[in-house]
Write a protein that holds these residues in place. Structure first.
Motif, PDB file in Angstrom:
ATOM      1  N   ARG A 117       0.831  -1.204   0.000  1.00  0.00           N
ATOM      2  CA  ARG A 117       0.000   0.000   0.000  1.00  0.00           C
ATOM      3  C   ARG A 117       0.869   1.259   0.000  1.00  0.00           C
ATOM      4  NH1 ARG A 117      -5.287   0.243   1.757  1.00  0.00           N
ATOM      5  NH2 ARG A 117      -5.311  -1.922   1.046  1.00  0.00           N
ATOM      6  N   VAL A 118       0.490   2.241  -0.806  1.00  0.00           N
ATOM      7  CA  VAL A 118       1.226   3.504  -0.892  1.00  0.00           C
ATOM      8  C   VAL A 118       1.199   4.202   0.465  1.00  0.00           C
ATOM      9  CG1 VAL A 118       1.373   5.746  -2.055  1.00  0.00           C
ATOM     10  CG2 VAL A 118       0.621   3.726  -3.322  1.00  0.00           C
ATOM     11  N   SER A 119       2.336   4.811   0.833  1.00  0.00           N
ATOM     12  CA  SER A 119       2.413   5.544   2.098  1.00  0.00           C
ATOM     13  C   SER A 119       3.138   6.867   1.897  1.00  0.00           C
ATOM     14  CB  SER A 119       3.137   4.716   3.168  1.00  0.00           C
ATOM     15  OG  SER A 119       4.480   4.486   2.789  1.00  0.00           O
ATOM     16  N   SER A 120       2.882   7.784   2.780  1.00  0.00           N
ATOM     17  CA  SER A 120       3.531   9.093   2.743  1.00  0.00           C
ATOM     18  C   SER A 120       3.612   9.636   4.156  1.00  0.00           C
ATOM     19  CB  SER A 120       2.731  10.049   1.840  1.00  0.00           C
ATOM     20  OG  SER A 120       3.279  11.353   1.893  1.00  0.00           O
ATOM     21  N   ARG A 121       4.808   9.964   4.564  1.00  0.00           N
ATOM     22  CA  ARG A 121       5.063  10.535   5.893  1.00  0.00           C
ATOM     23  C   ARG A 121       4.401   9.707   7.001  1.00  0.00           C
ATOM     24  NH1 ARG A 121       3.940  16.920   5.419  1.00  0.00           N
ATOM     25  NH2 ARG A 121       1.931  16.159   4.640  1.00  0.00           N
ATOM     26  N   GLY A 122       4.551   8.406   6.878  1.00  0.00           N
ATOM     27  CA  GLY A 122       4.049   7.507   7.904  1.00  0.00           C
ATOM     28  C   GLY A 122       2.579   7.159   7.788  1.00  0.00           C
ATOM     29  N   ARG A 123       1.888   7.701   6.802  1.00  0.00           N
ATOM     30  CA  ARG A 123       0.458   7.413   6.614  1.00  0.00           C
ATOM     31  C   ARG A 123       0.266   6.448   5.449  1.00  0.00           C
ATOM     32  NH1 ARG A 123      -3.248  11.354   5.088  1.00  0.00           N
ATOM     33  NH2 ARG A 123      -1.586  12.411   3.926  1.00  0.00           N
ATOM     34  N   LEU A 124      -0.496   5.388   5.680  1.00  0.00           N
ATOM     35  CA  LEU A 124      -0.838   4.455   4.605  1.00  0.00           C
ATOM     36  C   LEU A 124      -2.084   4.936   3.874  1.00  0.00           C
ATOM     37  CD1 LEU A 124      -0.326   0.921   6.203  1.00  0.00           C
ATOM     38  CD2 LEU A 124       1.026   1.952   4.368  1.00  0.00           C
ATOM     39  N   ALA A 125      -2.123   4.709   2.565  1.00  0.00           N
ATOM     40  CA  ALA A 125      -3.335   5.014   1.799  1.00  0.00           C
ATOM     41  C   ALA A 125      -4.488   4.167   2.310  1.00  0.00           C
ATOM     42  CB  ALA A 125      -3.100   4.768   0.318  1.00  0.00           C
ATOM     43  N   GLU A 126      -5.640   4.781   2.481  1.00  0.00           N
ATOM     44  CA  GLU A 126      -6.815   4.072   2.999  1.00  0.00           C
ATOM     45  C   GLU A 126      -7.278   2.970   2.065  1.00  0.00           C
ATOM     46  OE1 GLU A 126     -11.391   5.381   3.825  1.00  0.00           O
ATOM     47  OE2 GLU A 126      -9.842   6.685   4.662  1.00  0.00           O
ATOM     48  N   ARG A 127      -7.124   3.200   0.758  1.00  0.00           N
ATOM     49  CA  ARG A 127      -7.521   2.209  -0.246  1.00  0.00           C
ATOM     50  C   ARG A 127      -6.463   2.161  -1.346  1.00  0.00           C
ATOM     51  NH1 ARG A 127     -11.620   3.650  -3.515  1.00  0.00           N
ATOM     52  NH2 ARG A 127     -11.235   5.870  -3.170  1.00  0.00           N
ATOM     53  N   ASP A 128      -6.485   1.084  -2.117  1.00  0.00           N
ATOM     54  CA  ASP A 128      -5.662   1.005  -3.329  1.00  0.00           C
ATOM     55  C   ASP A 128      -6.461   1.641  -4.454  1.00  0.00           C
ATOM     56  OD1 ASP A 128      -4.045   0.404  -5.475  1.00  0.00           O
ATOM     57  OD2 ASP A 128      -4.658  -1.698  -5.575  1.00  0.00           O
ATOM     58  N   ILE A 129      -6.031   2.818  -4.906  1.00  0.00           N
ATOM     59  CA  ILE A 129      -6.814   3.546  -5.911  1.00  0.00           C
ATOM     60  C   ILE A 129      -6.066   3.715  -7.231  1.00  0.00           C
ATOM     61  CG2 ILE A 129      -8.088   4.812  -4.139  1.00  0.00           C
ATOM     62  CD1 ILE A 129      -6.370   7.285  -4.893  1.00  0.00           C
ATOM     63  N   VAL A 130      -4.817   3.243  -7.324  1.00  0.00           N
ATOM     64  CA  VAL A 130      -4.006   3.453  -8.527  1.00  0.00           C
ATOM     65  C   VAL A 130      -3.837   2.139  -9.280  1.00  0.00           C
ATOM     66  CG1 VAL A 130      -1.771   4.187  -9.442  1.00  0.00           C
ATOM     67  CG2 VAL A 130      -2.763   5.372  -7.469  1.00  0.00           C
ATOM     68  N   GLN A 131      -4.048   2.215 -10.581  1.00  0.00           N
ATOM     69  CA  GLN A 131      -3.788   1.081 -11.464  1.00  0.00           C
ATOM     70  C   GLN A 131      -2.814   1.554 -12.537  1.00  0.00           C
ATOM     71  OE1 GLN A 131      -4.184  -2.010 -11.609  1.00  0.00           O
ATOM     72  NE2 GLN A 131      -4.820  -2.812 -13.589  1.00  0.00           N
ATOM     73  N   PHE A 132      -1.632   0.964 -12.599  1.00  0.00           N
ATOM     74  CA  PHE A 132      -0.632   1.322 -13.607  1.00  0.00           C
ATOM     75  C   PHE A 132      -0.406   0.164 -14.560  1.00  0.00           C
ATOM     76  CE2 PHE A 132       3.744   0.796 -15.057  1.00  0.00           C
ATOM     77  CZ  PHE A 132       3.820   1.886 -15.915  1.00  0.00           C
ATOM     78  N   VAL A 133      -0.323   0.472 -15.868  1.00  0.00           N
ATOM     79  CA  VAL A 133       0.024  -0.533 -16.869  1.00  0.00           C
ATOM     80  C   VAL A 133       0.886   0.112 -17.952  1.00  0.00           C
ATOM     81  CG1 VAL A 133      -2.043  -1.947 -16.532  1.00  0.00           C
ATOM     82  CG2 VAL A 133      -2.073  -0.114 -18.220  1.00  0.00           C
TER      83      VAL A 133
END
Length: 516
Positions: A442-458
């Motif tokens: 899960r993406v994180s920033s400054r110690g905070r985890l993203a609440e949901r997985d919202i990114v799809q990369f291809v």
């Protein structure tokens, strides 16, 4: 027959049937049409395969077919249907096409009816009565769902027991109106209307009792429109229910999509690493013979998702370019050239604005994602009641320059009704992009985890067809990048405890798009 005229038309709608395919559909939809043969087309091919046929109805130019086609619906695909209608004579008519999402109710009901003192309609003899059942639709219209057999020469018919799926009768809504018409059969197809009555599945399920005795109503004349109740009684002799339980975890996907308006926004990379747009080696090169990778990715995703955006107004932005007249670098400039109205009309409008921007701006850099993500997130933050959901498509050729800020933007947006699709074009390495696609970590920033997985990369190169079939390449891309949208939408609804509700009006949406 081959001598009959045919009506052929295509509709980007519901789905293809492939019993060997292991894909799981978002939902099932029941299609009601006045036709003879239904064909489906495989993605990326021109081949049509017969899916099924309706029954034949003799001696009528206005057939109302009982047989329905139940098709799997895939949110992430454009699925073509073709209807071939054979009608004797020179005039072909109008096809009436309706579709409704099927509930997960798999119960089956068996019932039997009888009637007393029906009207005498035949000059010689009595009447040849039969019943026609109609299910009420969400728009207030009715769809035929069953016909009984004809009982010859009687005013007191007892019809044979019949079995019908509960969702065919009411689509799982036990209080939905069920209309039943009583007719006298005529050989020439001009059946005489005896009368009608209405009930519901909940009432029918009570079986034989005082509540399931119905008086038949009939409109005496078209001129006076006055109803009268004839002394005709229709009684239910028996009712049996067979319950079948089967869980469909994907049912909720299209519930969310059905009740929530999707807002689609596009952001395109205008950095210098794409190459000079006037040169064939550029990823932005505008060939007169084929679309470039940016246009293909935009068209592939946009043509699917635009069907869920009612006003077809799409905010479109560019990032990483110098703008005229002062050469200031912008990371969120409207492709329309109008800062007050970034909307483009339809996907074709977005493509036109994209091509026009290539002629007016200077490709520069760096590749900053955060400004556009924050812009969409700010708009989404104003509407968190589940009535609207925002999908941002970003198309880029290289590594993100503001990864720290982009991670912060993604973490903030993860608590909002937002999904982000990133398509990488060109030969560059996109390893850093995987950090944003939180499938594994899960993406994180400054110690905070993203609440949901919202990114799809291809990376688009993984979907390019080796034979050069652009249609197939686009279909593959759209299928993969859009497959996670229903689950992401549903995860937001669940996190906020938002329950399904009646569909919203589309009138406020232009105002929302202006804010974006």
């Amino acid at each position: 027959t081959s001598e009959s005229p045919f009506i052929n038309f295509m509709m980007a709608s519901i789905g293809e049937f492939d019993p060997l395919n292991t894909r799981v559909p978002a939902t099932k939809i029941e299609v009601t049409v006045s036709l003879v043969v239904l064909y489906v087309q495989a993605v990326g091919t021109k081949e049509w395969r017969e899916f099924g046929r309706t029954e034949v109805i003799d001696n009528t130019l206005n057939p109302d077919f009982v047989r329905k086609f139940v098709l799997d619906f895939f949110f992430e695909e454009k699925q073509n249907l073709r209807f071939d209608v054979g009608i004797p004579g020179k005039k072909c008519g109008v096809i009436i096409f309706t579709a409704e999402e099927l509930s997960n109710c798999r119960d089956i009901a068996t019932m039997q009816l009888c009637a007393n003192k029906l009207d005498k309609k035949d000059f010689f003899g009595k009447s040849d009565p039969f019943l026609v059942f109609y299910r009420s639709n969400e728009d207030g219209t009715f769809t035929i769902c069953h016909k009984t057999e004809v009982i010859k020469n009687t005013l007191n018919p007892v019809w044979q027991p019949f079995t019908i799926p509960v969702r065919a009768l009411c689509n799982g809504d036990y209080d939905r109106t069920v209309k039943i018409d009583v007719y006298d059969w005529d050989r020439d197809g001009s059946h005489d209307f005896i009368g009608e009555f209405t009930t519901s599945y909940r009432e029918l399920s009570r079986g034989q009792n005082q509540f399931n005795v119905y008086e038949v109503r009939h409109i005496r004349t078209a001129r006076c429109k006055k109803q009268h109740v004839t002394p005709i009684l229709v009684l239910f002799l028996q009712f049996q229910l067979r319950e079948i339980t089967a869980e469909n975890p994907f049912k909720a996907h299209c519930v969310g999509l059905k009740l929530t308006q999707l807002n689609f926004t596009v952001a395109i990379d205008f950095t210098a690493s794409n190459g000079n747009p006037s040169q064939p080696t550029s990823l932005h090169y505008m060939s007169p013979y084929q679309m470039n990778a940016y246009a293909m990715a935009l068209k592939a995703v946009g043509e699917i998702i635009q069907d869920y955006d009612s006003d077809k107004l799409f905010p479109a932005y560019g990032f990483g370019a110098k703008l005229p007249p002062d050469g200031k670098v912008s990371h969120a400039f409207p492709l329309s050239g109008d800062a007050d109205n970034p909307n483009c009309v339809g996907i074709e409008g977005v493509l036109e604005a994209y091509f026009q921007s290539l002629r007016t701006v200077q490709l520069y850099g760096p590749t900053n994602f955060a400004p556009v993500i924050n812009q969409v997130a700010n708009c989404a933050a104003e509407i968190t009641d589940g009535s609207q959901y925002f999908v941002l498509l970003m198309i880029t050729d290289g590594v993100i320059s503001d990864m720290v800020q982009t991670k912060e933007a993604v973490v903030n947006a993860a608590s909002l009704p937002v999904s982000i699709i990133i398509v990488g074009v060109g030969p560059a390495e996109f390893d850093a992009m995987e950090e944003l696609d939180g499938d594994d970590v899960r993406v994180s920033s400054r110690g905070r985890l993203a609440e949901r997985d919202i990114v799809q990369f291809v990376p688009f190169r993984d979907y390019i067809d080796r034979s050069g079939n652009q249609v197939l390449s686009m279909a593959r891309l759209a299928k993969d990048v859009l497959a996670e949208i229903p689950e992401q939408l549903l995860s937001f609804m669940k996190s906020r405890g938002i329950e399904p509700r009646p569909a919203i009006s589309s009138s406020p949406l232009p105002e929302v798009h202006r804010h974006i």
